[in-house]
Design a protein around this motif. Structure first.
Motif, PDB file in Angstrom:
ATOM      1  N   ASP A 246      38.771  43.141  30.467  1.00 40.85           N
ATOM      2  CA  ASP A 246      38.728  44.049  29.321  1.00 40.85           C
ATOM      3  C   ASP A 246      38.872  45.476  29.830  1.00 40.85           C
ATOM      4  O   ASP A 246      38.754  45.725  31.027  1.00 40.85           O
ATOM      5  CB  ASP A 246      37.385  43.884  28.580  1.00 40.85           C
ATOM      6  N   PRO A 247      39.115  46.412  28.921  1.00 40.60           N
ATOM      7  CA  PRO A 247      39.146  47.811  29.345  1.00 40.60           C
ATOM      8  C   PRO A 247      37.817  48.213  30.015  1.00 40.60           C
ATOM      9  O   PRO A 247      36.780  47.689  29.609  1.00 40.60           O
ATOM     10  CB  PRO A 247      39.334  48.569  28.019  1.00 40.60           C
ATOM     11  N   PRO A 248      37.827  49.074  31.018  1.00 42.60           N
ATOM     12  CA  PRO A 248      39.007  49.815  31.490  1.00 42.60           C
ATOM     13  C   PRO A 248      39.862  49.047  32.511  1.00 42.60           C
ATOM     14  O   PRO A 248      41.015  49.405  32.718  1.00 42.60           O
ATOM     15  CB  PRO A 248      38.377  51.039  32.159  1.00 42.60           C
ATOM     16  N   HIS A 249      39.314  47.968  33.130  1.00 45.11           N
ATOM     17  CA  HIS A 249      40.038  47.286  34.215  1.00 45.11           C
ATOM     18  C   HIS A 249      41.372  46.688  33.757  1.00 45.11           C
ATOM     19  O   HIS A 249      42.327  46.623  34.511  1.00 45.11           O
ATOM     20  CB  HIS A 249      39.153  46.181  34.808  1.00 45.11           C
ATOM     21  N   HIS A 250      41.389  46.241  32.509  1.00 43.14           N
ATOM     22  CA  HIS A 250      42.554  45.579  31.950  1.00 43.14           C
ATOM     23  C   HIS A 250      43.755  46.521  31.809  1.00 43.14           C
ATOM     24  O   HIS A 250      44.906  46.080  31.847  1.00 43.14           O
ATOM     25  CB  HIS A 250      42.125  45.041  30.561  1.00 43.14           C
ATOM     26  N   ASP A 251      43.484  47.853  31.653  1.00 39.12           N
ATOM     27  CA  ASP A 251      44.520  48.739  31.113  1.00 39.12           C
ATOM     28  C   ASP A 251      45.703  49.000  32.054  1.00 39.12           C
ATOM     29  O   ASP A 251      46.853  48.953  31.614  1.00 39.12           O
ATOM     30  CB  ASP A 251      43.896  50.059  30.659  1.00 39.12           C
ATOM     31  N   ALA A 252      45.419  49.251  33.332  1.00 41.96           N
ATOM     32  CA  ALA A 252      46.529  49.575  34.238  1.00 41.96           C
ATOM     33  C   ALA A 252      47.434  48.351  34.465  1.00 41.96           C
ATOM     34  O   ALA A 252      48.657  48.464  34.322  1.00 41.96           O
ATOM     35  CB  ALA A 252      45.996  50.130  35.557  1.00 41.96           C
ATOM     36  N   PRO A 253      46.870  47.175  34.780  1.00 47.18           N
ATOM     37  CA  PRO A 253      47.744  46.005  34.901  1.00 47.18           C
ATOM     38  C   PRO A 253      48.542  45.730  33.619  1.00 47.18           C
ATOM     39  O   PRO A 253      49.728  45.404  33.665  1.00 47.18           O
ATOM     40  CB  PRO A 253      46.759  44.857  35.193  1.00 47.18           C
ATOM     41  N   ARG A 254      47.908  45.893  32.472  1.00 49.46           N
ATOM     42  CA  ARG A 254      48.577  45.656  31.189  1.00 49.46           C
ATOM     43  C   ARG A 254      49.738  46.638  30.995  1.00 49.46           C
ATOM     44  O   ARG A 254      50.835  46.250  30.600  1.00 49.46           O
ATOM     45  CB  ARG A 254      47.566  45.792  30.057  1.00 49.46           C
TER      46      ARG A 254
END
Ligand code: OVM
Length: 403
Positions: free
Chosen positions: A93-101
């Protein structure tokens, strides 16, 4: 003093949605689920189930309350070690999800795909010509739905030819593993180490061609958009989610057209528009990905039921896509309807990042078929391939009349 227990009268089902009967035909169970209420407790697995469009949609778009980071299968990562390192996209989930997404979304986005379009149209025509040259009766699953993605997608990612036959069995096990550890998971277990070893090895920079999606993920690490530790796991997401899903989506649209002559004729009459939108109606109608789970990050009340913090919730995407509260004649495959808003790709921040790739594959394959074939009909017993998550096929025998 009395204590109010908000979920004391939550409808409860003893049915195993992952048992062979329900997997074989999930529609009667899904109707029972929707009719029982907005939230149903599945006592067999100690999970809450949402079967109606409204609640499924609301949960998908509220990632703060319904997190993915504790796993989108039955297993709760708070208590159980995942069988493979979690996906940086699906199980984050955000924030970890955001850059790969953001990186993957650009690599697989509509702009990037315009470069592949002409070649994939040619590839689809070549495949359809090959199939027709060897006969007018064939299995639409192996000859088209599997053959086309396997012909174009691994090349686009940039993996070498050797070992591509591992992609489907890896995906089959991965999607089984989101469900309970039943006989379908046990069936896959003997090959897990071998298949994971192969997939993981093909996420490395030096095995990927230097112009494909895989190389572009690694180039994003060079730019600092993601880290070098993240890059191979983002490549793994493409190899995990990019094959079985599209194979079953394509099989669904082929089955739908072969079994609905009037819809096939509509497609032929307006191929430019409908070869694209037919796929989304098939994804709504069949929902290749039937279920994903979420985990409650706090106590939350839904439709009068208290869902305690840490609970697993199973979202029945396939049920939401056939909810008569949302869709007119939901069981009908109808190219005249607007299927947008279906939750077959999910919804919200996790909505399928590969959906443009999937639509392009379908557009290419259906365009080639319409160009070469007068009619397509089911010509034998259609059989399903059981999977805990996927609405999958074993065989769809078809007969075509070439032009
Ligand atoms: C991933 C992944 C795996 C399976 C499915 C999926 C539908 C994603 O590894 O990121 O999305």
């Amino acid at each position: 003093m009395t204590t109010v227990v908000p979920n004391a009268d939550v409808p409860t089902s003893h049915v195993d949605p992952f048992g062979p009967d329900t997997l074989g035909n999930p529609l009667p169970f899904q109707r029972e689920l929707r009719d029982a209420g907005p939230v149903v407790y599945l006592d067999r697995y100690d999970v809450f189930a949402f079967g109606r469009y409204q609640e499924v949609h609301a949960a998908l778009t509220d990632w703060q309350t319904f997190q993915s980071a504790a796993g989108v299968g039955l297993s709760n990562f708070r208590y159980e070690k995942p069988w493979r390192p979690p996906s940086l996209l699906l199980e984050a989930d955000p924030p970890h999800h955001d850059a790969p997404r953001a990186v993957l979304s650009k690599v697989l986005g509509p702009r990037a795909l315009t470069k592949l379009r002409a070649a994939w149209m040619d590839d689809a025509r070549a495949l359809v010509d090959d199939v027709l040259a060897s006969g007018h009766e064939f299995d639409a699953v192996t000859a088209l739905a599997e053959a086309f993605p396997l012909r174009v997608f691994p090349d686009a990612v940039g993996i070498p030819d050797n070992g591509r036959e591992n992609l489907l069995p890896y995906g089959d096990h991965l999607f089984n593993a989101f469900g309970p550890s039943n006989s379908l998971v046990a069936k896959g277990a003997p090959r897990v180490a071998e298949l994971s070893g192969w997939v993981n090895a093909h996420c490395a920079r030096d095995v990927l061609s230097d112009s494909g999606f895989g190389a572009q993920i690694w180039a994003a690490a060079d730019r600092g958009d993601i880290t070098y530790e993240q890059a191979p796991l983002v490549v793994r997401s493409m190899l995990s989610a990019g094959v079985d899903t599209t194979v079953n989506g394509l099989a669904s649209v082929l089955y739908a057209l072969a079994s609905h002559r009037a819809q096939w004729n509509r497609l032929r009459a307006d191929p430019v528009a409908l070869c694209r939108s037919a796929f989304d109606e098939a994804v709504r109608w069949e929902s290749p990905v039937q279920t994903f789970f979420r985990t409650a990050t706090r106590d939350i009340e839904v439709g009068g039921t208290l869902i305690p913090d840490g609970s697993k919730i199973v979202l029945f995407l396939g049920s939401a896509n056939r909810d008569p509260r949302r869709w007119e004649n939901p069981d009908e495959f109808d190219l005249r309807r607007d299927p947008s808003g279906h939750v077959g790709y999910g919804m919200g921040i996790h909505q399928c990042v590969g959906q443009h790739v999937a639509r392009l594959e379908s557009e290419a394959l259906l365009s080639a078929l319409v160009a070469r074939v007068e009619s397509i009909d089911v010509a034998g017993p259609v059989t399903r391939h059981p999977n805990n998550t996927l609405r999958s096929w074993e065989s769809i025998p078809v007969r075509v009349t070439p032009k």
